[in-house]
Design a protein around this motif. Structure first.
Motif, PDB file in Angstrom:
ATOM      1  N   LEU A  59       0.989   3.555  -6.572  1.00  0.00           N
ATOM      2  CA  LEU A  59       0.597   4.894  -5.632  1.00  0.00           C
ATOM      3  C   LEU A  59      -0.922   5.066  -6.081  1.00  0.00           C
ATOM      4  CD1 LEU A  59       3.756   6.740  -5.191  1.00  0.00           C
ATOM      5  CD2 LEU A  59       3.031   4.945  -3.472  1.00  0.00           C
ATOM      6  N   GLY A  60      -1.323   5.520  -4.774  1.00  0.00           N
ATOM      7  CA  GLY A  60      -2.883   6.258  -4.902  1.00  0.00           C
ATOM      8  C   GLY A  60      -3.852   5.356  -5.372  1.00  0.00           C
TER       9      GLY A  60
ATOM     10  N   SER B 264       0.759  -1.043   0.122  1.00  0.00           N
ATOM     11  CA  SER B 264       0.061   0.079   0.167  1.00  0.00           C
ATOM     12  C   SER B 264       0.721   1.249   0.206  1.00  0.00           C
ATOM     13  CB  SER B 264      -1.009  -0.051   1.239  1.00  0.00           C
ATOM     14  OG  SER B 264      -1.727  -1.010   0.989  1.00  0.00           O
ATOM     15  N   ARG B 265       2.080   1.210   0.459  1.00  0.00           N
ATOM     16  CA  ARG B 265       2.727   2.434   0.435  1.00  0.00           C
ATOM     17  C   ARG B 265       4.272   2.268  -0.019  1.00  0.00           C
ATOM     18  NH1 ARG B 265       0.010   1.914   5.636  1.00  0.00           N
ATOM     19  NH2 ARG B 265      -1.926   3.846   5.573  1.00  0.00           N
ATOM     20  N   SER B 266       4.793   1.174  -0.623  1.00  0.00           N
ATOM     21  CA  SER B 266       5.885   1.063  -1.196  1.00  0.00           C
ATOM     22  C   SER B 266       6.164   1.688  -2.513  1.00  0.00           C
ATOM     23  CB  SER B 266       6.289  -0.325  -1.141  1.00  0.00           C
ATOM     24  OG  SER B 266       7.486  -0.873  -2.010  1.00  0.00           O
ATOM     25  N   ALA B 267       7.485   2.161  -2.884  1.00  0.00           N
ATOM     26  CA  ALA B 267       7.865   2.715  -4.027  1.00  0.00           C
ATOM     27  C   ALA B 267       7.488   1.560  -5.009  1.00  0.00           C
ATOM     28  CB  ALA B 267       8.992   3.472  -3.949  1.00  0.00           C
TER      29      ALA B 267
END
Length: 184
Positions: free
Chosen positions: A122-123, A115-118
Motif C-alpha cells: 500500500l501507499g 494498486s489497491r489490493s491488500a
C-alpha cells in the motif's frame, strides 16, 4: 488440477500435457460451470503448464491452443483484472499474444488489483495497464518483468507519481524494440 498447481514437487509426466491442455480448452467454453471454478481451473492449469514448459515447448501447437483458451475465457481484461489477464497470457508462452498485449502499452488506466489490493504493498506508485502489459510482453519474450509490483516507490494517494515518468520511458523503449522486431 489444484493438486498439481499448488504443490511443489508434485508428480508429473509428459503424458499429462494433452489432458491438461484439453481441460483448459474445455473449461474456457461456458457450459454452466460456475465462473469462479472456471477461473481457478484456467489459472491453475496455466501455472502447471508453465511449470512444465520443457514437457511441451517442442510442440508448436500447444501455446496457441492455450492462448486461444485464455482469450475464449476472457477476451479482454475485466475491470480490476489486468494483472491476472496479462499473467495468464504470459503463461501460455504464445508470442502471438504480444500483439494482444501491445495496445495496452499506451493504456494509462490504473490497475485496481496491484494498486489497491491488500495483496499488494500500500501507499506505492499505482501500476497502470501499460506496466502490466509490458511485464506480460517481457515474459513472452523470455525476459524478466520490467516492473516489479512489490518494488515500487512510496507515493501519496492521488500523486504526484514521478516514477511514472521513468516507467513511460521504459515502455517507449520497449515499443521501439517491438517495432524493430516486427521489421525482421
Amino acid at each position: 488440477i489444484s493438486d498439481l498447481a499448488m504443490g511443489v514437487g508434485t508428480p508429473w509426466d509428459d503424458s499429462f500435457v494433452a489432458p491438461v491442455t484439453r481441460l483448459l480448452e474445455t473449461t474456457a467454453r461456458p457450459q454452466g460451470v460456475a465462473p469462479r471454478n472456471r477461473a481457478s481451473t484456467i489459472s491453475r492449469g496455466l501455472m502447471v503448464m508453465d511449470r512444465h514448459y520443457a514437457s511441451w515447448n517442442h510442440d508448436a501447437s500447444i501455446a496457441p491452443r492455450l492462448s486461444k483458451a485464455v482469450l475464449q475465457f476472457s477476451p479482454a481484461p475485466t475491470p480490476g483484472g489486468m494483472y491476472s489477464w496479462a499473467d495468464m497470457l504470459a503463461l501460455t508462452h504464445d508470442r502471438g499474444m504480444i500483439a494482444v498485449l501491445r495496445p495496452f502499452l499506451s493504456d494509462k488506466t490504473i490497475d485496481e488489483f496491484t494498486s489497491r489490493s491488500a495483496s499488494m504493498p500500500l501507499g506505492r506508485t499505482p501500476m497502470r495497464y501499460s506496466e502490466l502489459a509490458a511485464n506480460g510482453i517481457c515474459r513472452l519474450l523470455g525476459e524478466s518483468i520490467m516492473f516489479n509490483p512489490y518494488e515500487r516507490a512510496a507515493a501519496p494517494a492521488g500523486g504526484p507519481y514521478p516514477e511514472w515518468v521513468e516507467w513511460d520511458k521504459k515502455i517507449a523503449a520497449l515499443q521501439r524494440r517491438l517495432d524493430a522486431l516486427g521489421k525482421h
